[in-house]
Design a protein around this motif. Structure first.
Motif, PDB file in Angstrom:
ATOM      1  N   VAL A 204      19.362  11.972  34.137  1.00  0.00           N
ATOM      2  CA  VAL A 204      20.098  11.588  32.925  1.00  0.00           C
ATOM      3  C   VAL A 204      19.697  12.512  31.767  1.00  0.00           C
ATOM      4  O   VAL A 204      20.539  12.988  31.007  1.00  0.00           O
ATOM      5  N   ARG A 205      18.391  12.808  31.637  1.00  0.00           N
ATOM      6  CA  ARG A 205      17.937  13.685  30.550  1.00  0.00           C
ATOM      7  C   ARG A 205      18.547  15.083  30.701  1.00  0.00           C
ATOM      8  O   ARG A 205      18.907  15.731  29.716  1.00  0.00           O
ATOM      9  N   ALA A 206      18.603  15.533  31.942  1.00  0.00           N
ATOM     10  CA  ALA A 206      19.184  16.851  32.170  1.00  0.00           C
ATOM     11  C   ALA A 206      20.649  16.880  31.746  1.00  0.00           C
ATOM     12  O   ALA A 206      21.123  17.850  31.130  1.00  0.00           O
ATOM     13  N   ARG A 207      21.386  15.765  32.071  1.00  0.00           N
ATOM     14  CA  ARG A 207      22.799  15.694  31.679  1.00  0.00           C
ATOM     15  C   ARG A 207      22.922  15.617  30.157  1.00  0.00           C
ATOM     16  O   ARG A 207      23.814  16.220  29.558  1.00  0.00           O
ATOM     17  N   ILE A 208      22.010  14.839  29.541  1.00  0.00           N
ATOM     18  CA  ILE A 208      22.037  14.736  28.081  1.00  0.00           C
ATOM     19  C   ILE A 208      21.792  16.107  27.449  1.00  0.00           C
ATOM     20  O   ILE A 208      22.487  16.528  26.518  1.00  0.00           O
ATOM     21  N   ALA A 209      20.794  16.828  27.969  1.00  0.00           N
ATOM     22  CA  ALA A 209      20.502  18.159  27.427  1.00  0.00           C
ATOM     23  C   ALA A 209      21.689  19.099  27.590  1.00  0.00           C
ATOM     24  O   ALA A 209      22.040  19.856  26.674  1.00  0.00           O
ATOM     25  N   ASP A 210      22.304  19.061  28.787  1.00  0.00           N
ATOM     26  CA  ASP A 210      23.490  19.904  29.009  1.00  0.00           C
ATOM     27  C   ASP A 210      24.588  19.574  28.007  1.00  0.00           C
ATOM     28  O   ASP A 210      25.267  20.464  27.477  1.00  0.00           O
ATOM     29  N   THR A 211      24.773  18.276  27.765  1.00  0.00           N
ATOM     30  CA  THR A 211      25.833  17.849  26.847  1.00  0.00           C
ATOM     31  C   THR A 211      25.527  18.289  25.425  1.00  0.00           C
ATOM     32  O   THR A 211      26.406  18.764  24.697  1.00  0.00           O
ATOM     33  N   TYR A 212      24.272  18.173  25.020  1.00  0.00           N
ATOM     34  CA  TYR A 212      23.898  18.657  23.682  1.00  0.00           C
ATOM     35  C   TYR A 212      24.215  20.135  23.529  1.00  0.00           C
ATOM     36  O   TYR A 212      24.667  20.594  22.481  1.00  0.00           O
ATOM     37  N   LEU A 213      23.960  20.893  24.596  1.00  0.00           N
ATOM     38  CA  LEU A 213      24.187  22.329  24.524  1.00  0.00           C
ATOM     39  C   LEU A 213      25.664  22.685  24.640  1.00  0.00           C
ATOM     40  O   LEU A 213      26.195  23.474  23.847  1.00  0.00           O
ATOM     41  N   ASP A 214      26.328  22.119  25.647  1.00  0.00           N
ATOM     42  CA  ASP A 214      27.702  22.553  25.980  1.00  0.00           C
ATOM     43  C   ASP A 214      28.774  21.871  25.139  1.00  0.00           C
ATOM     44  O   ASP A 214      29.829  22.461  24.903  1.00  0.00           O
ATOM     45  N   LYS A 215      28.515  20.640  24.721  1.00  0.00           N
ATOM     46  CA  LYS A 215      29.566  19.862  24.052  1.00  0.00           C
ATOM     47  C   LYS A 215      29.281  19.603  22.580  1.00  0.00           C
ATOM     48  O   LYS A 215      30.181  19.642  21.756  1.00  0.00           O
ATOM     49  N   LEU A 216      28.025  19.313  22.273  1.00  0.00           N
ATOM     50  CA  LEU A 216      27.702  18.901  20.911  1.00  0.00           C
ATOM     51  C   LEU A 216      27.101  20.021  20.068  1.00  0.00           C
ATOM     52  O   LEU A 216      26.876  19.815  18.873  1.00  0.00           O
ATOM     53  N   ALA A 217      26.806  21.172  20.697  1.00  0.00           N
ATOM     54  CA  ALA A 217      26.224  22.301  19.962  1.00  0.00           C
ATOM     55  C   ALA A 217      25.013  21.872  19.148  1.00  0.00           C
ATOM     56  O   ALA A 217      24.877  22.186  17.968  1.00  0.00           O
ATOM     57  N   ASP A 218      24.153  21.128  19.813  1.00  0.00           N
ATOM     58  CA  ASP A 218      22.941  20.639  19.155  1.00  0.00           C
ATOM     59  C   ASP A 218      21.730  21.097  19.968  1.00  0.00           C
ATOM     60  O   ASP A 218      21.105  20.308  20.695  1.00  0.00           O
ATOM     61  N   PRO A 219      21.366  22.398  19.865  1.00  0.00           N
ATOM     62  CA  PRO A 219      20.251  22.919  20.655  1.00  0.00           C
ATOM     63  C   PRO A 219      18.925  22.219  20.352  1.00  0.00           C
ATOM     64  O   PRO A 219      18.073  22.098  21.222  1.00  0.00           O
ATOM     65  N   ALA A 220      18.755  21.786  19.098  1.00  0.00           N
ATOM     66  CA  ALA A 220      17.493  21.127  18.755  1.00  0.00           C
ATOM     67  C   ALA A 220      17.301  19.859  19.581  1.00  0.00           C
ATOM     68  O   ALA A 220      16.218  19.601  20.130  1.00  0.00           O
ATOM     69  N   ALA A 221      18.379  19.056  19.674  1.00  0.00           N
ATOM     70  CA  ALA A 221      18.283  17.836  20.467  1.00  0.00           C
ATOM     71  C   ALA A 221      18.086  18.162  21.949  1.00  0.00           C
ATOM     72  O   ALA A 221      17.329  17.485  22.660  1.00  0.00           O
ATOM     73  N   ALA A 222      18.783  19.208  22.414  1.00  0.00           N
ATOM     74  CA  ALA A 222      18.630  19.601  23.815  1.00  0.00           C
ATOM     75  C   ALA A 222      17.198  20.025  24.100  1.00  0.00           C
ATOM     76  O   ALA A 222      16.645  19.741  25.171  1.00  0.00           O
ATOM     77  N   LEU A 223      16.562  20.724  23.147  1.00  0.00           N
ATOM     78  CA  LEU A 223      15.183  21.168  23.346  1.00  0.00           C
ATOM     79  C   LEU A 223      14.229  19.982  23.468  1.00  0.00           C
ATOM     80  O   LEU A 223      13.270  20.021  24.257  1.00  0.00           O
ATOM     81  N   ILE A 224      14.519  18.923  22.722  1.00  0.00           N
ATOM     82  CA  ILE A 224      13.673  17.718  22.834  1.00  0.00           C
ATOM     83  C   ILE A 224      13.746  17.160  24.251  1.00  0.00           C
ATOM     84  O   ILE A 224      12.734  16.806  24.866  1.00  0.00           O
TER      85      ILE A 224
END
Length: 784
Positions: A204-224
């Protein structure tokens, strides 16, 4: 119905006052049926509903109003929708009203209005979970399948999921809808509900990180999220962190945090190549200062593992970002030397120079030019040197250094014209007097070689402006004026040279040169006479001067002066001739002339005056010169014979013998010496030695043999005479003559009492003529 109007009005007033009056409502409906005039009654219902009803009356009056409107106006009537909306506005929880308006608005496709009613109904459901669940399900279906409002459907399903958190099917439906509708933030929030499930939390975290990067353009959240995965040892963390590093929306701080995490992980794993790759990725997104640090780090790491070429590229980019970094310049040179790519070195320096300014730009360009010159790219180096010379950034010292380099670079046979221009430019900015003098000399010499005589004269003139006594410059100008037949200029140059010399020989040549040029080339007879007269005053009236003045006096009609000149010359010619010849020889030697020229003048002097001491001394000094020894000795000998200086003749004999070119000459010299020794000096013993030496050179000459025997007897040196004859016999190649000399030697030595030597000579003769009876008897006798 006009007679009934008052009653209708009365009843309407009654229901307005008391909406719960069922009888009045019944009578109104009956009147409408009888008269077929439902409009006033419908209006009364709508007015009462609009005005508002107590909670207990809403359902009862609302149902009456709904029934009346359905009966009289039909479902297409706008009044029906108005009635239902007023009922639901008063009590959104009435199921029958909501159900009825659903049908009506569905037919009309009034989805927005319908869903608004559902929203109020859902709120009104309060804690009635069953009712709220039903409403949410129906509203979600309407919004998704009919109204085309997936965003509202998401809201309904989310509320449903709050009521049924373990409903997997509902979760999946909401997940799909959120994904399809691009509600990625809501989707992430939905997924976070599942993070408590440890078994699937990492996925789930991996999917969340992917979504932050690919869909939400939120690299900071993805890095967390990636950091959390990394802490759990999940291998996907590195890839996610790397995606954060290069994400276009990542802030600088987030990128640096991601880079630090990747560096630490790869270093810990011993994957140095990955560290370098990550640093390379980070470069594209760093600030200028950050990129400089990264290039420096990468260069150090890569150079440490021996890849000088790649390390060089990083230092080159570093220097491009910070052209003022002199440490980077030195490092660039070290790496270029290690990789051997001098072209890249020069290009990097030139590129950095374009990013620099002022003196630093000049310094980088000069470094690049020096590198190109060292690598054999003369054209490239020249272009840079010329560019720097045309720049304003370089000071005088820089321009001078560049001019010197350019001059040296152009020192090639095929670039002489260009080098001349470069030397002229260099001389114009040279400040050191000695260096300026040297450069002007080079300029003038090269210009002369190129027959650019005016440029050469200009350079020499500039040298003379700094030092009027510059003899080299004066001499060079003399040569150019002579070559270009600029006779008046030549005269002035010769006079300038005269003013700067004290050498008698040089002054003599210059004085005569001035006079001769004025005479032969300029054709100025008065000036030529004046010049010759000046020369005579310093040199004396030499024959050449006398001849020239005689001619000029005669041509000018100056007879009296001519007569006086010739009178003086006749008296002084003899002594002067000798003196002139001696001085001429001295002058030739002083000017580095050939010794043979000096010797020739001295020999001429001795022929005129054999006893002249300076001439003899001059020739005596030439005896020390191996190349002149013979000539000088012969000249001295001739003078000694004339002056009867017998001791001098004998002193010169060894030198004359050594220089003699043939045996005949040597024998002649020795005969003359013997005669001189015996007749003039009374030295018969010395004469004997000279004849013995002559016989050694010419053993076949019988006259020498006779003289030797005579002098040997006269000086009682018969034994030595016999020995000399024996030695001569050994040197003769003709057997008969050799045997004869051995026999004579044997007889002389026997008479002198040297029997052993006599026997040896007799045996030597016998070996040469074994059948000679006399020789055999002599040998036998001596043997006995």
């Amino acid at each position: 119905m006009s007679e009934l109007d008052p009653r209708v009005a009365e009843l309407i007033a009654a229901v307005d006052a008391s909406p719960a009056d069922e009888e009045s409502w019944d009578e109104l409906e009956d009147l409408a049926a009888k008269t077929q005039r439902p409009d006033e009654v419908g209006a009364a219902y709508r007015k009462v509903l609009k005005a508002g009803l107590p909670a207990g009356l809403v359902e009862r009056v609302g149902q009456r109003a709904l029934g009346f409107h359905e009966e009289w106006f039909g479902e297409a009537s706008p009044h029906l929708v108005e009635v239902l909306e007023r009922i639901l506005s008063l009590d959104p929880s009435l199921p029958w009203a909501l159900q009825r308006i659903t049908v009506v608005l569905t037919v009309k496709e009034g989805w927005g209005e319908l869903l608004a009613h559902f929203d109020r109904a859902i709120v009104a459901a309060g804690d009635d979970t069953f009712r709220k669940t039903s409403l949410l399900e129906e509203a979600a279906q309407l919004a998704k399948d009919f109204a085309g409002q997936p965003a509202r459907a998401v809201g309904y399903l989310s509320q449903l999921l709050d009521l049924r958190p373990n409903d997997a099917q509902l979760f999946t439906s909401l997940e799909r809808l959120l994904d399809r509708e691009g509600k990625h933030a809501e989707l992430v929030a939905l997924w976070r509900r599942k993070l408590d499930d440890e078994a699937g939390a990492a996925d789930v975290r991996a999917r969340i990180a992917d979504t932050y990067l690919d869909k939400l353009a939120d690299p900071a959240a993805a890095l967390i999220e990636a950091s959390t995965l990394a802490e759990a040892g999940d291998p996907r963390a590195l890839a996610l962190t790397e995606r954060v590093l290069v994400h276009p929306g990542a802030s600088l701080d987030v990128r640096r945090e991601a880079r630090a995490a990747l560096e630490q992980a790869y270093e810990k794993a011993g994957r140095g190549a990955e560290v370098e790759r990550v640093l390379g990725l980070a470069l594209a997104h760093e600030t200028r200062e950050g990129a400089i640090d990264l290039h420096r780090t990468l260069a150090d790491r890569i150079a440490a593992r021996g890849d000088a070429a790649t390390a060089f590229s990083h230092v080159a980019r570093l220097l491009l970002l910070d052209p003022g970094d002199t440490v980077a310049t030195d490092r660039l040179a070290e790496l270029a030397s290690a990789s051997g790519d001098h072209v890249a070195h020069a290009q990097a320096l030139e590129a950095s120079a374009e990013a620099a300014s002022g003196s630093r730009r000049v310094a980088l360009l000069l470094d690049a030019a020096d590198v190109r010159a060292s690598a054999g790219d003369a054209a490239g180096a020249e272009a840079i040197y010329r560019r720097v010379l045309g720049m304003n950034e370089g000071g005088q010292s820089v321009r001078l250094a560049v001019a010197r380099k350019l001059s040296a670079l152009l020192d090639r046979p095929d670039r002489r014209e260009d080098r001349l221009a470069a030397l002229e430019a260099q001389s114009a900015i040279e400040r050191d007097p000695s260096e300026k003098r040297r450069v002007l000399g080079l300029t003038a010499q090269l210009a002369t070689e190129l027959q650019a005589y005016d440029r050469a004269l200009g350079a020499w003139a500039e040298r003379l402006a700094g030092d009027a006594a510059d003899v080299d410059a004066i001499d060079a100008r003399i040569a150019i004026f002579r070559a270009t037949e600029r006779w008046s200029d030549l005269v002035e140059a010769l006079r300038a040279r005269l003013a700067n010399t004290t050498s008698p020989a040089v002054r003599r040549a210059l004085l005569l040169d001035v006079a001769q040029v004025l005479d032969a080339q300029v054709g100025d007879a008065p000036a030529a006479i004046e010049a010759y007269t000046a020369a005579a005053g310093e040199l004396g009236e030499e024959p050449g001067i006398v001849d020239a003045l005689s001619r000029l006096y005669g041509a000018s009609g100056r007879g009296d002066e001519l007569a006086l000149l010739l009178d003086r010359a006749s008296r002084n010619d003899a002594a002067r001739a000798v003196d002139v010849l001696v001085r001429l020889a001295d002058a030739k030697r002083a000017n580095g002339g050939a010794a043979a020229d000096a010797a020739r003048e001295l020999l001429r002097a001795l022929r005129l005056d054999p006893g002249n001491a300076p001439a003899r001394a001059g020739l005596t000094s030439l005896v020390e010169d191996p190349t002149m020894r013979g000539l000088a000795a012969e000249g001295l000998a001739d003078a000694a014979m004339v002056t009867r200086d017998h001791a001098e003749l004998l002193r010169l004999l060894p030198i004359r013998l050594a220089a003699a070119e043939s045996t005949r000459v040597k024998v002649k010299l020795l005969r003359e010496a013997a005669e001189l020794q015996e007749r003039e000096l009374g030295d018969a013993s010395g004469a004997f030695e000279s004849i013995a030496a002559a016989l050694g050179h010419a053993p076949s000459e019988e006259s020498l043999e006779r003289e030797l025997l005579r002098l040997g007897a006269a000086t009682s040196r018969q034994a030595e005479a016999g020995f000399a004859l024996s030695r001569a016999a050994s040197a003769v190649e003709e057997p008969g003559r050799s045997a004869e000399l051995f026999r004579t030697a044997s007889r002389v030595r026997a008479d002198a009492g040297e029997l052993a030597g006599a026997l040896g000579d007799a045996m030597a003769a016998l070996r040469l003529v074994p059948r000679d009876r006399e020789t055999a008897l002599s040998a036998l006798s001596l043997s006995a």
